[in-house]
Design an enzyme around this catalytic site. Structure first.
Site, PDB file in Angstrom:
ATOM      1  N   LYS A  98      -1.391  -9.842 -25.923  1.00 36.74           N
ATOM      2  CA  LYS A  98       0.023  -9.853 -25.540  1.00 36.74           C
ATOM      3  C   LYS A  98       0.250 -10.698 -24.285  1.00 36.74           C
ATOM      4  O   LYS A  98       1.267 -11.398 -24.176  1.00 36.74           O
ATOM      5  CB  LYS A  98       0.532  -8.421 -25.319  1.00 36.74           C
ATOM      6  N   TYR A 120      -5.782  -5.606 -27.051  1.00 40.87           N
ATOM      7  CA  TYR A 120      -4.353  -5.719 -27.396  1.00 40.87           C
ATOM      8  C   TYR A 120      -3.573  -6.305 -26.222  1.00 40.87           C
ATOM      9  O   TYR A 120      -2.760  -7.220 -26.382  1.00 40.87           O
ATOM     10  CB  TYR A 120      -3.831  -4.322 -27.742  1.00 40.87           C
ATOM     11  N   SER A 147       4.327  -5.252 -24.420  1.00 39.20           N
ATOM     12  CA  SER A 147       4.080  -3.822 -24.288  1.00 39.20           C
ATOM     13  C   SER A 147       3.801  -3.501 -22.831  1.00 39.20           C
ATOM     14  O   SER A 147       3.287  -4.349 -22.090  1.00 39.20           O
ATOM     15  CB  SER A 147       2.860  -3.468 -25.128  1.00 39.20           C
ATOM     16  N   SER A 148       4.078  -2.244 -22.441  1.00 43.56           N
ATOM     17  CA  SER A 148       3.834  -1.887 -21.037  1.00 43.56           C
ATOM     18  C   SER A 148       2.340  -1.787 -20.730  1.00 43.56           C
ATOM     19  O   SER A 148       1.948  -1.720 -19.565  1.00 43.56           O
ATOM     20  CB  SER A 148       4.532  -0.564 -20.696  1.00 43.56           C
ATOM     21  N   CYS A 149       1.470  -1.820 -21.768  1.00 46.35           N
ATOM     22  CA  CYS A 149       0.020  -1.725 -21.498  1.00 46.35           C
ATOM     23  C   CYS A 149      -0.568  -3.031 -20.988  1.00 46.35           C
ATOM     24  O   CYS A 149      -1.748  -3.097 -20.686  1.00 46.35           O
ATOM     25  CB  CYS A 149      -0.737  -1.233 -22.712  1.00 46.35           C
ATOM     26  N   HIS A 155       0.302   6.568 -32.479  1.00 46.90           N
ATOM     27  CA  HIS A 155       0.531   6.885 -31.067  1.00 46.90           C
ATOM     28  C   HIS A 155       0.818   8.376 -30.924  1.00 46.90           C
ATOM     29  O   HIS A 155       1.021   9.078 -31.905  1.00 46.90           O
ATOM     30  CB  HIS A 155       1.696   6.059 -30.516  1.00 46.90           C
TER      31      HIS A 155
HETATM   32  P1  GDP Z   1      -1.408   4.927 -24.887  1.00 47.53           P
HETATM   33  O1  GDP Z   1      -0.046   5.158 -24.300  1.00 47.53           O
HETATM   34  O2  GDP Z   1      -1.731   3.470 -25.071  1.00 47.53           O
HETATM   35  O3  GDP Z   1      -2.493   5.643 -24.110  1.00 47.53           O
HETATM   36  O4  GDP Z   1      -1.426   5.462 -26.396  1.00 47.53           O
HETATM   37  P2  GDP Z   1      -1.286   6.852 -27.173  1.00 47.53           P
HETATM   38  O5  GDP Z   1       0.148   7.062 -27.549  1.00 47.53           O
HETATM   39  O6  GDP Z   1      -2.256   6.777 -28.305  1.00 47.53           O
HETATM   40  O7  GDP Z   1      -1.777   8.007 -26.188  1.00 47.53           O
HETATM   41  C1  GDP Z   1      -1.019   8.474 -25.112  1.00 47.53           C
HETATM   42  C2  GDP Z   1      -1.655   9.714 -24.523  1.00 47.53           C
HETATM   43  O8  GDP Z   1      -1.478  10.827 -25.420  1.00 47.53           O
HETATM   44  C3  GDP Z   1      -3.167   9.628 -24.270  1.00 47.53           C
HETATM   45  O9  GDP Z   1      -3.437  10.286 -23.049  1.00 47.53           O
HETATM   46  C4  GDP Z   1      -3.749  10.410 -25.442  1.00 47.53           C
HETATM   47  O10 GDP Z   1      -5.024  10.957 -25.174  1.00 47.53           O
HETATM   48  C5  GDP Z   1      -2.698  11.518 -25.595  1.00 47.53           C
HETATM   49  N1  GDP Z   1      -2.704  12.197 -26.901  1.00 47.53           N
HETATM   50  C6  GDP Z   1      -2.675  13.541 -27.074  1.00 47.53           C
HETATM   51  N2  GDP Z   1      -2.731  13.868 -28.369  1.00 47.53           N
HETATM   52  C7  GDP Z   1      -2.762  12.716 -29.066  1.00 47.53           C
HETATM   53  C8  GDP Z   1      -2.805  12.407 -30.457  1.00 47.53           C
HETATM   54  O11 GDP Z   1      -2.852  13.279 -31.333  1.00 47.53           O
HETATM   55  N3  GDP Z   1      -2.801  11.086 -30.791  1.00 47.53           N
HETATM   56  C9  GDP Z   1      -2.741  10.095 -29.850  1.00 47.53           C
HETATM   57  N4  GDP Z   1      -2.698   8.807 -30.251  1.00 47.53           N
HETATM   58  N5  GDP Z   1      -2.723  10.363 -28.526  1.00 47.53           N
HETATM   59  C10 GDP Z   1      -2.735  11.646 -28.123  1.00 47.53           C
END
Ligand code: GDP
Length: 316
Positions: A141, A137, A108-110, A180
């Protein structure tokens, strides 16, 4: 990889594994082995060894993992670390022990540092501190990547590791808490449209930037690498993405338009933003001759269609 090769897709019910299975079957591979969780518990070392001893898969796509969005990672850090380390350790070691020709591990890119220079090159791995919201996580990875590298160095195993950017598509998790951002927003905007709500709440400030890859494009890249490249050709890891990112606020506007929601968007800055940006440098994949082909709007539309079809299938 000939059409009769025995290919094991670990995690075939998930977003990535299901797409890899679809891609292999569409390309005419006839022996794609899959096991549900009740048939084969990947946390169980003996069961995994027994499966490999019996089935002797020649190619392994390791897409099984405990995954989740920013909230799930922060809430279940022990599960993310424990389950991912065990699953990948069991499968990678069994692939080595029972003579699999090749294995492709999904990272993953994280895994890259929180404040990595952008776009992120493969060489930036382990050059800085990780993003705290998904450190367990990411650490799991990174251990998997290093295992692939170590088995290559010590035993000559042809184990590859790919680092996809944020993924989305059919069979994703649409749970509002643990998913996500992309599936979460698709569902929020859809439900707000149906309920004729005034607003949709988006977590964080809307300013973080993310890059999104349609999962069928990732599956295409994985099958391409498995068929064509060896660890010795591509090195320990290779990034897979689109080369383009956008702000969460822009993503929200795009999804709002595709779903057809007419209300407003509100940002809840009490929720975490996570990494400010994780834009992948995809030049290595481009040099190998691969590029993503689905635009973000097209991918979101296909995912929304799939989501709607699921909704009508579960309704009585
Ligand atoms: P990340 O890429 O590992 O940070 O995973 P996420 O996909 O969960 O979040 C990406 C970004 O989207 C973060 O800045 C979250 O705060 C934002 N975000 C906005 N609304 C939402 C939501 O409803 N769910 C999630 N998971 N993230 C959200």
């Amino acid at each position: 990889m000939d059409r009769e090769a025995r290919i094991f897709v670990a995690g075939h019910r998930g977003l990535v594994g299901s797409a890899i299975k679809r891609a292999l079957e569409a390309q005419g591979y006839r022996q794609v082995l899959v096991k549900s969780r009740s048939e084969l518990d990947l946390l169980d070392q003996r069961a995994v060894a027994r499966f490999f001893a019996q089935e002797r898969p020649e190619y392994v796509f390791l897409a099984a993992a405990k995954v989740g969005g920013i909230y799930a990672n922060a809430t279940y850090p022990a599960d993310f670390l424990y389950q991912n380390v065990l699953i990948q350790t069991n499968v990678i070691h069994a692939a080595h022990r029972y003579g699999a020709k090749k294995l492709l591990f999904l990272g993953s890119s994280c895994i890259y540092p929180k404040l990595s220079p952008q776009p992120i090159r493969e060489a930036y791995l382990l050059t800085g501190e990780l993003e705290p919201t998904n450190e367990p996580y990411a650490l799991a990875k990174i251990a998997g990547i290093k295992m692939c590298e170590a088995y290559h160095r010590q035993y000559g195993s042809d184990f590859l590791a790919v680092m996809p950017t944020n993924l989305y598509g059919p069979y994703d998790n649409f749970d509002p808490q643990t998913s996500h951002v992309l599936p979460a927003l698709l569902r929020k905007f859809h439900e707000a449209k149906v309920a004729d709500a005034a607003e949709v709440v988006v977590w964080g400030t809307g300013t973080p930037k993310r890059e999104f890859l349609y999962v069928d494009d990732l599956a295409d890249a994985c099958v391409f690498l498995m068929k064509t490249y060896r660890h010795a050709d591509i090195g320990p890891i290779v990034n897979i993405g689109t080369g383009t990112d956008l702000a969460i606020s822009e993503l929200a506007e795009l999804i709002k338009g595709i779903v057809g929601f007419r209300g407003s968007i509100v940002f809840d800055a009490s929720k975490p933003d996570g990494t400010p940006r994780k834009w992948l440098d995809v030049s290595r994949m481009e040099q190998l001759g691969w590029r993503a082909s689905t635009t973000l709007a097209e991918g979101i539309r296909k995912t929304y269609d799939w989501y709607l079809a699921q909704q009508s299938a579960v309704r009585p």
